[in-house]
Design a protein around this motif. Structure first.
Motif, PDB file in Angstrom:
ATOM      1  N   ASP A 128      -0.284  -9.520   9.733  1.00 32.59           N
ATOM      2  CA  ASP A 128      -0.047 -10.294   8.521  1.00 32.59           C
ATOM      3  C   ASP A 128       0.655  -9.378   7.531  1.00 32.59           C
ATOM      4  N   GLU A 129       0.674  -9.772   6.285  1.00 33.22           N
ATOM      5  CA  GLU A 129       1.288  -8.944   5.257  1.00 33.22           C
ATOM      6  C   GLU A 129       0.565  -7.605   5.154  1.00 33.22           C
ATOM      7  N   PRO A 130       1.294  -6.543   4.777  1.00 34.19           N
ATOM      8  CA  PRO A 130       0.641  -5.235   4.617  1.00 34.19           C
ATOM      9  C   PRO A 130      -0.351  -5.259   3.465  1.00 34.19           C
ATOM     10  N   PRO A 131      -1.317  -4.332   3.472  1.00 32.04           N
ATOM     11  CA  PRO A 131      -2.299  -4.276   2.380  1.00 32.04           C
ATOM     12  C   PRO A 131      -1.604  -4.069   1.040  1.00 32.04           C
ATOM     13  N   LYS A 132      -2.224  -4.585  -0.014  1.00 33.96           N
ATOM     14  CA  LYS A 132      -1.687  -4.472  -1.376  1.00 33.96           C
ATOM     15  C   LYS A 132      -2.600  -3.596  -2.227  1.00 33.96           C
ATOM     16  N   VAL A 133      -2.010  -3.013  -3.267  1.00 30.54           N
ATOM     17  CA  VAL A 133      -2.757  -2.233  -4.250  1.00 30.54           C
ATOM     18  C   VAL A 133      -2.347  -2.740  -5.619  1.00 30.54           C
TER      19      VAL A 133
ATOM     20  N   LEU B 121       0.492   8.938   4.408  1.00 32.86           N
ATOM     21  CA  LEU B 121       1.828   8.449   4.724  1.00 32.86           C
ATOM     22  C   LEU B 121       2.756   9.650   4.808  1.00 32.86           C
ATOM     23  N   ARG B 122       3.503   9.740   5.893  1.00 30.76           N
ATOM     24  CA  ARG B 122       4.451  10.846   6.072  1.00 30.76           C
ATOM     25  C   ARG B 122       5.807  10.428   5.520  1.00 30.76           C
ATOM     26  N   LEU B 123       6.327  11.206   4.571  1.00 32.77           N
ATOM     27  CA  LEU B 123       7.643  10.949   3.989  1.00 32.77           C
ATOM     28  C   LEU B 123       8.687  11.825   4.656  1.00 32.77           C
ATOM     29  N   LYS B 124       9.934  11.394   4.570  1.00 25.51           N
ATOM     30  CA  LYS B 124      11.043  12.262   4.965  1.00 25.51           C
ATOM     31  C   LYS B 124      11.234  13.270   3.837  1.00 25.51           C
TER      32      LYS B 124
ATOM     33  N   GLN C 273       0.812  -1.216   0.000  1.00 24.96           N
ATOM     34  CA  GLN C 273       0.000   0.000   0.000  1.00 24.96           C
ATOM     35  C   GLN C 273       0.848   1.270   0.000  1.00 24.96           C
ATOM     36  N   GLU C 274       1.845   1.345   0.859  1.00 24.31           N
ATOM     37  CA  GLU C 274       2.653   2.565   0.952  1.00 24.31           C
ATOM     38  C   GLU C 274       3.424   2.817  -0.340  1.00 24.31           C
ATOM     39  N   THR C 275       4.037   1.781  -0.887  1.00 27.54           N
ATOM     40  CA  THR C 275       4.808   1.917  -2.124  1.00 27.54           C
ATOM     41  C   THR C 275       3.899   2.332  -3.281  1.00 27.54           C
ATOM     42  N   ALA C 276       2.759   1.689  -3.405  1.00 26.12           N
ATOM     43  CA  ALA C 276       1.808   2.026  -4.467  1.00 26.12           C
ATOM     44  C   ALA C 276       1.301   3.462  -4.321  1.00 26.12           C
ATOM     45  N   SER C 277       1.116   3.915  -3.091  1.00 22.41           N
ATOM     46  CA  SER C 277       0.619   5.271  -2.852  1.00 22.41           C
ATOM     47  C   SER C 277       1.653   6.305  -3.268  1.00 22.41           C
ATOM     48  N   VAL C 278       2.921   6.054  -2.978  1.00 26.54           N
ATOM     49  CA  VAL C 278       3.999   6.963  -3.398  1.00 26.54           C
ATOM     50  C   VAL C 278       4.082   6.980  -4.922  1.00 26.54           C
ATOM     51  N   MET C 279       3.999   5.801  -5.538  1.00 32.70           N
ATOM     52  CA  MET C 279       4.058   5.699  -6.994  1.00 32.70           C
ATOM     53  C   MET C 279       2.908   6.480  -7.634  1.00 32.70           C
ATOM     54  N   ALA C 280       1.711   6.315  -7.117  1.00 36.53           N
ATOM     55  CA  ALA C 280       0.548   7.012  -7.670  1.00 36.53           C
ATOM     56  C   ALA C 280       0.726   8.522  -7.568  1.00 36.53           C
TER      57      ALA C 280
ATOM     58  N   SER D 232      10.526  -0.496   9.301  1.00 36.93           N
ATOM     59  CA  SER D 232      11.189  -0.700   8.015  1.00 36.93           C
ATOM     60  C   SER D 232      11.495   0.674   7.446  1.00 36.93           C
ATOM     61  N   GLU D 233      12.758   0.910   7.145  1.00 31.94           N
ATOM     62  CA  GLU D 233      13.195   2.180   6.563  1.00 31.94           C
ATOM     63  C   GLU D 233      13.283   1.999   5.051  1.00 31.94           C
ATOM     64  N   TYR D 234      12.426   2.708   4.329  1.00 32.61           N
ATOM     65  CA  TYR D 234      12.391   2.604   2.874  1.00 32.61           C
ATOM     66  C   TYR D 234      13.203   3.738   2.247  1.00 32.61           C
ATOM     67  N   ALA D 235      13.965   3.406   1.227  1.00 32.80           N
ATOM     68  CA  ALA D 235      14.667   4.392   0.393  1.00 32.80           C
ATOM     69  C   ALA D 235      14.387   4.003  -1.055  1.00 32.80           C
ATOM     70  N   TRP D 236      13.740   4.907  -1.776  1.00 34.12           N
ATOM     71  CA  TRP D 236      13.350   4.612  -3.154  1.00 34.12           C
ATOM     72  C   TRP D 236      14.019   5.618  -4.076  1.00 34.12           C
TER      73      TRP D 236
END
Length: 160
Positions: free
Chosen positions: A138-143, A108-111, A9-16, A60-64
């Motif tokens: 469980d696993e995080p929500p998917k988009v 979602l709050r980004l740095k 969900q978080e990754t898809a939201s940033v992508m969108a 989890s620290e994400y860097a994209w």
């Protein structure tokens, strides 16, 4: 896009957010084909570092590192700058999407995002955030990203 790709969900939201802000751009995921069309935005898999957070959660620290390709470096930088500026105007908040690609009302709050020049015709956006989850979840929500692609021009970048 015929391929059925589901993202967290978080990754898809940033992508969108990035695609809707960039405008008329060709999205690519994980790999860029030899004959890709420009302007393009390339979304490789994000880097993820993990660590403990509280007794019941981990972080989890994400860097994209998202690359923008165009015919000139200036054009690529301009597209990437448009996304960076929209993120700052949104105070680094990105609307979270549900499995159908619609805004949930949560954010979602980004740095603070970064932007740098790459090779000729390339600019790179750096998007980072911390995701906290319960050890019991469980696993995080998917988009499904098909929803993002079909609706990318229908919504404003701030999700309203």
């Amino acid at each position: 896009m015929a391929e059925n790709i589901e993202l967290e969900q978080e990754t898809a939201s940033v992508m969108a957010f990035a695609l809707r802000t960039a405008g008329d751009i060709n999205p690519y995921y994980w790999d860029v084909p030899q004959d890709f069309k420009r302007p393009a935005m390339y979304f490789p898999q994000p880097e993820i570092d993990t660590g403990g957070d509280t007794l019941g959660t981990y972080a989890s620290e994400y860097a994209w590192y998202i690359n923008v390709f165009a015919d000139t470096t200036e054009e690529a930088h301009g597209i990437a700058r448009r996304v960076l500026t929209a993120l700052k105007r949104a105070k680094n908040y990105v609307p979270l999407l549900n499995e159908d690609g619609e805004a949930t009302g949560k954010k979602l709050r980004l740095k603070d995002p970064g932007l740098k020049r790459g090779d000729v015709g390339v600019a790179q956006l750096t998007i980072e955030w911390t995701s906290r989850r319960s050890y019991a979840d469980d696993e995080p929500p998917k988009v499904n990203i098909t929803h993002i692609l079909f609706s990318k021009k229908e919504e404003s970048p701030d999700g309203e």
